[in-house]
Every structure is written in C-alpha cells, then in structure tokens.
Write a protein that holds these residues in place. Structure first.
Motif, short mmCIF file in Angstrom:
data_model
loop_
_atom_site.label_atom_id
_atom_site.label_comp_id
_atom_site.label_asym_id
_atom_site.label_seq_id
_atom_site.Cartn_x
_atom_site.Cartn_y
_atom_site.Cartn_z
N LEU A 35 34.18 52.36 -36.05
CA LEU A 35 34.11 51.43 -37.16
C LEU A 35 32.85 51.66 -37.98
O LEU A 35 31.83 52.13 -37.47
N ALA A 36 32.94 51.31 -39.25
CA ALA A 36 31.81 51.46 -40.17
C ALA A 36 31.31 50.09 -40.61
O ALA A 36 32.11 49.17 -40.85
N GLY A 37 30.02 49.97 -40.73
CA GLY A 37 29.43 48.73 -41.21
C GLY A 37 28.16 49.00 -41.99
O GLY A 37 27.66 50.12 -42.02
N THR A 38 27.65 47.96 -42.62
CA THR A 38 26.36 48.02 -43.29
C THR A 38 25.53 46.84 -42.81
O THR A 38 26.00 45.69 -42.85
N LEU A 39 24.35 47.15 -42.34
CA LEU A 39 23.46 46.13 -41.80
C LEU A 39 22.34 45.85 -42.80
O LEU A 39 21.70 46.77 -43.31
N PHE A 40 22.12 44.57 -43.06
CA PHE A 40 21.05 44.12 -43.94
C PHE A 40 20.05 43.35 -43.07
O PHE A 40 20.44 42.42 -42.35
N GLU A 41 18.79 43.72 -43.15
CA GLU A 41 17.77 43.05 -42.34
C GLU A 41 16.57 42.67 -43.18
O GLU A 41 16.27 43.30 -44.20
N GLY A 42 15.90 41.63 -42.73
CA GLY A 42 14.66 41.19 -43.35
C GLY A 42 13.73 40.69 -42.28
O GLY A 42 13.90 41.00 -41.10
N ASP A 43 12.75 39.90 -42.65
CA ASP A 43 11.79 39.37 -41.69
C ASP A 43 12.01 37.89 -41.41
O ASP A 43 11.18 37.25 -40.77
N GLY A 44 13.12 37.36 -41.90
CA GLY A 44 13.42 35.95 -41.66
C GLY A 44 13.81 35.69 -40.21
O GLY A 44 14.18 36.61 -39.48
N GLN A 45 13.76 34.44 -39.81
CA GLN A 45 14.10 34.07 -38.44
C GLN A 45 15.26 33.08 -38.37
O GLN A 45 15.54 32.52 -37.31
N LYS A 46 15.93 32.90 -39.49
CA LYS A 46 17.12 32.06 -39.46
C LYS A 46 18.28 32.86 -38.88
O LYS A 46 18.13 34.05 -38.59
N PRO A 47 19.43 32.25 -38.65
CA PRO A 47 20.50 32.94 -37.92
C PRO A 47 20.95 34.28 -38.50
O PRO A 47 20.82 34.55 -39.69
N ALA A 119 19.02 41.49 -32.34
CA ALA A 119 18.18 40.36 -31.93
C ALA A 119 18.96 39.60 -30.85
O ALA A 119 19.53 38.55 -31.13
N PRO A 120 19.00 40.15 -29.63
CA PRO A 120 19.84 39.56 -28.57
C PRO A 120 19.59 38.07 -28.35
O PRO A 120 18.44 37.63 -28.22
#
Length: 309
Positions: A35-47, A119-120
């Motif tokens: 499967l293919a996906g795109t992951l977006f990450e930042g430094d926030g700590q919300k869900p 982020a387990p």
C-alpha cells in the motif's frame, strides 16, 4: 488591539511558522498487499489523524486538509490509497480477488498500525469520507480512535439517493463494463480507476435496501454494534448522494456509539459543497477549523444545524 485579537494574531503566526514534514511511504497489509501513503508530521502533540478516503478518490485529495491538521498541532496525519487504487498498485504476482471489503478489513488496519508506529500509544483520531466512514464499523479497530469524524457517510442503496441516474449508470452500464475490464475505465466518471471486482461488490451492495448489511457473506457487519467511539456525522444538504435518508440508514447501525449529527448547507459554508467538496481548500477558513477543533480537542461542534429526523 484587544486581547482576543492579539491572541488570534499570535495563533495565526504560530500556525504559519509550523513546519510540515511530508513524505511518501510504502507499507503492507496483513495479507501482504503493498500500500502507498503519505505521512505529514510536525512538532505538535495533539492526536494523530488517520484519513480514510471515499471510493475512487486518491489520497492526494486530502493533502491540503492533512497539512492544515498538522499546522493545528496534530502529531501526524496519514493519507493512503486503498488496494488497487492510486499508487497502491496491484502487483503482477497478485492472484487473489480484490474486494471492496478488503479496504476496510485489511487496508485501514494496516494504515492505522503504520501511523501508530511513529508515536506508539499516542492518541489517534480518524476521519472518513463516504466509504471511509463505513470502513470504521467493518474494520474491527474502532477502539483505537478517541474520536471519528465522518463526512458524507451514508448507505449506498440507490433508491435512497437523489441522483436518479445513479442506478442505471451503475447497473446497466457499469456492471457490464466491469466484466470487460480489470479496472474500471476513467471515462465512466466514477473518479479514479478502481478494480472491476470492487465495482461489482459496490453495485451489489447498492442494489440492497440495507446496503452491505443485507450481504450474508459480509459477517463483519456485526462489528458495527461494538463501536463505542464518539462520532461526528456531517451531511451536506446539497449532496445528491448523501441524502438525509441515506445518512440515517447507515448511521443507525452505529447504535452503541455516541453520535453528534450536523447538517451543513451551502449558506453555512459560503459556497456549494456537494458530496466531495468538504475537503477542498476553499473551506479551509470556514468548515475545517471547527472540524479540526472537535477532532483534536473534543471542542463542541456547532456549525450547521441538527437533522430534522
């Protein structure tokens, strides 16, 4: 400048300064399908947010919303293509039948597992448009989501729609064509190509008064009653497919989940919305902020109006 305006300006500056890290990824479902996906990450700590798309809609359609979610302090957002669609290409060696239920039973759990790995144990919420909301009940992983936002999630039974050509187009044209092609041709205007076997599953369910709940071979419909995840169900009043009766017909099966139902009109949004329009960037300043506030913080969603039934 009043304190409220100052706070608003500071919040806007903070959001604009946030870096959004984006990368395409590959992962496998539990049956080995790539499967293919795109992951977006930042430094926030919300869900974390998992976005499960509508039928025949590629993951890129949700990229702008995913970016906005990270700027709203989401820890990370994953968008992905179901098997046989977009970049989740069927391998030449793949001989198993691809069914529409596979998207919920195998692909969605794999996507959630992949997102969880960054982020387990971090809180996770979900967004499902159309089929992506149906998938929650079938998936068996509803307990992983703290909240689940559903946009235009409805029963596909053709007589519950306001599109009088949906049935003829699907049954008289689509089904015969599906016997000639491995993937449905794009000129049918269903959206992006989907496997012909998926289309036939979809057509069969759309011929049934209670949609896939009338399918005796889909035992996983029993999982709907085990969903206790808080749900926000949004219906667009100008959606010819997500009619009130179609939405009510599907959502009644989430009978043990707390559900907040809101109907959104073009007047509420400032322009027409339709079945897929909610995630278009023109609604980034109107519809997205209260939706993200509910998803990420559990803030009461008050946009639109309550249903009439």
């Amino acid at each position: 400048m009043t304190p409220s305006l100052a706070q608003s300006a500071q919040a806007d500056a903070h959001q604009n300064a946030l870096e959004v890290r984006k990368r395409d990824i590959r992962f496998e479902a539990d049956d080995g399908f790539p499967l293919a996906g795109t992951l977006f990450e930042g430094d926030g700590q919300k869900p974390l947010i998992l976005i499960s798309s509508a039928t025949a809609v590629p993951r890129g359609f949700y990229a702008a919303f995913a970016t906005a979610a990270v700027k709203a302090d989401a820890r990370g957002v994953l968008i992905y293509d179901y098997r046989g669609t977009g970049d989740s290409i069927r391998p030449r060696s793949w001989s198993k039948r691809i069914g529409m239920a596979d998207w919920a039973l195998h692909d969605m759990p794999a996507a959630a597992k992949t997102l969880d790995a960054i982020a387990p144990g971090h809180p996770m919420v979900g967004v499902g448009q159309s089929y992506g909301g149906q998938a929650l009940g079938l998936s068996g992983i509803s307990d992983r989501f703290a909240r689940y936002g559903m946009v235009a999630v409805m029963s596909g039974y053709h007589r519950g729609l306001d599109d009088r050509w949906a049935g003829p187009r699907m049954f008289l044209l689509g089904v015969p064509l599906s016997l000639l092609f491995r993937d449905m041709p794009k000129w049918m205007r269903l959206g992006e190509p989907i496997p012909a076997t998926v289309f036939r599953d979809w057509a069969r369910w759309c011929s049934m008064p209670d949609y896939f709940f009338d399918d005796p071979d889909l035992e996983e419909t029993a999982r709907f009653t085990k969903v206790h995840t808080p749900i926000l169900s949004l219906r667009m009043t100008d959606d010819p497919w997500g009619t009130e009766r179609a939405v009510v017909s599907l959502m009644k099966h989430y009978d043990h989940a707390p559900i907040l139902r809101r109907w959104i009109s073009p007047k509420d949004a400032g322009s027409p919305i339709g079945h897929l329009g909610f995630f278009r960037s023109r609604f980034a300043e109107t519809l997205w902020p209260p939706f993200l506030a509910w998803l990420l913080d559990g803030t009461e969603f008050t946009a639109g109006s309550p249903p009439t039934q």
